[in-house]
Design a protein around this motif. Structure first.
Motif, short mmCIF file in Angstrom:
data_model
loop_
_atom_site.label_atom_id
_atom_site.label_comp_id
_atom_site.label_asym_id
_atom_site.label_seq_id
_atom_site.Cartn_x
_atom_site.Cartn_y
_atom_site.Cartn_z
N ALA A 1 70.48 26.17 -62.65
CA ALA A 1 71.22 25.69 -63.82
C ALA A 1 72.33 26.67 -64.19
O ALA A 1 73.45 26.26 -64.53
CB ALA A 1 70.26 25.50 -64.99
N VAL A 2 72.04 27.97 -64.10
CA VAL A 2 73.07 28.98 -64.40
C VAL A 2 74.23 28.88 -63.42
O VAL A 2 75.41 28.94 -63.80
CB VAL A 2 72.45 30.39 -64.38
CG1 VAL A 2 73.53 31.45 -64.52
CG2 VAL A 2 71.41 30.54 -65.49
N ALA A 3 73.92 28.71 -62.14
CA ALA A 3 74.97 28.58 -61.12
C ALA A 3 75.82 27.34 -61.38
O ALA A 3 77.06 27.39 -61.24
CB ALA A 3 74.36 28.53 -59.73
N LEU A 4 75.19 26.24 -61.76
CA LEU A 4 75.95 25.02 -62.05
C LEU A 4 76.86 25.20 -63.25
O LEU A 4 78.01 24.78 -63.24
CB LEU A 4 74.98 23.87 -62.31
CG LEU A 4 74.58 22.99 -61.12
CD1 LEU A 4 73.59 21.93 -61.57
CD2 LEU A 4 75.78 22.36 -60.46
N VAL A 5 76.33 25.83 -64.30
CA VAL A 5 77.13 26.02 -65.52
C VAL A 5 78.31 26.95 -65.24
O VAL A 5 79.44 26.67 -65.67
CB VAL A 5 76.24 26.58 -66.65
CG1 VAL A 5 77.10 27.02 -67.83
CG2 VAL A 5 75.24 25.52 -67.11
N LEU A 6 78.09 28.04 -64.51
CA LEU A 6 79.18 28.96 -64.21
C LEU A 6 80.26 28.29 -63.37
O LEU A 6 81.46 28.43 -63.65
CB LEU A 6 78.64 30.19 -63.47
CG LEU A 6 77.87 31.21 -64.32
CD1 LEU A 6 77.29 32.30 -63.43
CD2 LEU A 6 78.78 31.84 -65.37
N GLY A 7 79.84 27.55 -62.34
CA GLY A 7 80.84 26.86 -61.52
C GLY A 7 81.61 25.83 -62.30
O GLY A 7 82.85 25.74 -62.19
N SER A 8 80.93 25.05 -63.13
CA SER A 8 81.60 24.04 -63.94
C SER A 8 82.54 24.69 -64.95
O SER A 8 83.65 24.19 -65.19
CB SER A 8 80.56 23.19 -64.68
OG SER A 8 79.70 22.56 -63.78
N ALA A 9 82.12 25.81 -65.55
CA ALA A 9 82.97 26.50 -66.51
C ALA A 9 84.25 26.99 -65.83
O ALA A 9 85.34 26.89 -66.40
CB ALA A 9 82.21 27.67 -67.13
N PHE A 10 84.12 27.52 -64.61
CA PHE A 10 85.32 28.00 -63.90
C PHE A 10 86.30 26.86 -63.65
O PHE A 10 87.49 26.96 -63.93
CB PHE A 10 84.94 28.65 -62.58
CG PHE A 10 86.14 28.91 -61.70
CD1 PHE A 10 86.98 29.98 -61.95
CD2 PHE A 10 86.43 28.06 -60.65
CE1 PHE A 10 88.10 30.21 -61.17
CE2 PHE A 10 87.54 28.28 -59.85
CZ PHE A 10 88.38 29.36 -60.11
N PHE A 11 85.80 25.74 -63.11
CA PHE A 11 86.71 24.64 -62.77
C PHE A 11 87.27 23.97 -64.02
O PHE A 11 88.38 23.46 -64.00
CB PHE A 11 85.99 23.65 -61.86
CG PHE A 11 85.78 24.18 -60.47
CD1 PHE A 11 86.85 24.46 -59.64
CD2 PHE A 11 84.50 24.44 -60.01
CE1 PHE A 11 86.66 24.98 -58.37
CE2 PHE A 11 84.29 24.95 -58.73
CZ PHE A 11 85.38 25.23 -57.91
#
Length: 273
Positions: A164-174
């Motif tokens: 979940a943390v990896a998904l949130v970080l990636g989504s936040a970047f894009f």
């Protein structure tokens, strides 16, 4: 006899780093809640956005699993593909978030937000992490479908939390990348065109569909500078247990997100002019 008045101790103008951090976190949380209220009012958006990742798993994944055209070792291709489609669905949600910023500018909402005491970084971070929460809701649907199709997903709660943390970080970047593009082009039409132009190269230039070892040398170089590759690597390692570089993956995603928030915050004022 005059009684001396008690003088209150001087209050420092600087509230201190911990207080500033708490205020920033509270305002980011408030912005996230505002964004999520929009999602609650229009839940059909997530269902329609889930159609594309479902088709990738059902058609592309099932077909290439039977063809065995892409070597993935002992791991079935559908299992290998599922984390990549998870990252793809998050990318497609986040990459057009800049359109919402331009709409808020045209409606006069952005100008009102910028005159509040809320730091610009909090405004951007709130939208970025709201995009991450949207991605998590859609990821749940993708994971349920993957489990129905027989993908061997982990049940370890710590790994699922890290996912979940990896998904949130990636989504936040894009999401922040989309806001940066919006701050440069200042137009919904141009942003739509650029978003569509870069989305598929980001996806196909990552390890979402095939191992990096199969790529030509020039594409390997692009893959190594593509944040989506690090997100997919982390998701794949956490969900299906493939060898991954989790420390590097999370470090790249965190640094890229902080940098993107900073750049997007600097360009936010340009949108409101």
């Amino acid at each position: 006899m005059s009684v001396p008045l008690a003088v209150p101790p001087a209050v420092s103008a600087d509230p201190g780093p911990l207080r500033r951090l708490r205020v920033l976190a509270a305002r980011v949380g408030a912005m996230c809640l505002v964004e999520l209220q929009k999602l609650r009012r229009d839940q059909t958006e997530l269902l329609t956005r889930a159609i594309q990742p479902a088709l990738w798993l059902l058609i592309f994944g099932e077909t290439f699993t039977r063809l065995r055209a892409i070597p993935t070792g002992p791991i079935p291709y559908l299992d290998y593909l599922a984390p990549g489609i998870l990252a793809q669905s998050a990318l497609f949600i986040a990459i057009f978030y800049g359109i919402q910023i331009i709409w808020e500018r045209d409606a006069g909402v952005l100008a009102k937000l910028l005159v509040t005491p809320t730091p610009r970084a909090a405004l951007v971070a709130g939208k970025a992490f709201a995009a991450g929460v949207r991605a998590l809701v859609q990821a749940l649907m993708v994971l349920v479908l993957a489990a129905i199709l027989g993908v061997g997903l982990t049940a370890n709660p710590l790994k699922l939390l890290a996912m979940a943390v990896a998904l949130v970080l990636g989504s936040a970047f894009f999401c922040c990348l989309s806001i940066v593009i919006a701050g440069i082009v200042l137009s919904r039409e141009r942003l739509m065109g650029i978003g569509q132009a870069i989305t598929m190269p980001l996806f196909f230039g990552s390890n979402a569909l095939y191992p990096v070892d199969l790529m030509p040398p020039w594409l390997k170089v692009l893959s190594h500078v593509n944040p989506l590759s690090y997100q997919v690597d982390a998701l794949r390692g956490l969900l299906i247990g493939t060898p991954a570089h989790l420390g590097t993956d999370f470090a790249v995603l965190a640094v890229a997100t902080v940098a993107a928030v900073s750049v997007a915050s600097a360009l936010l004022g340009r949108l409101a002019r």
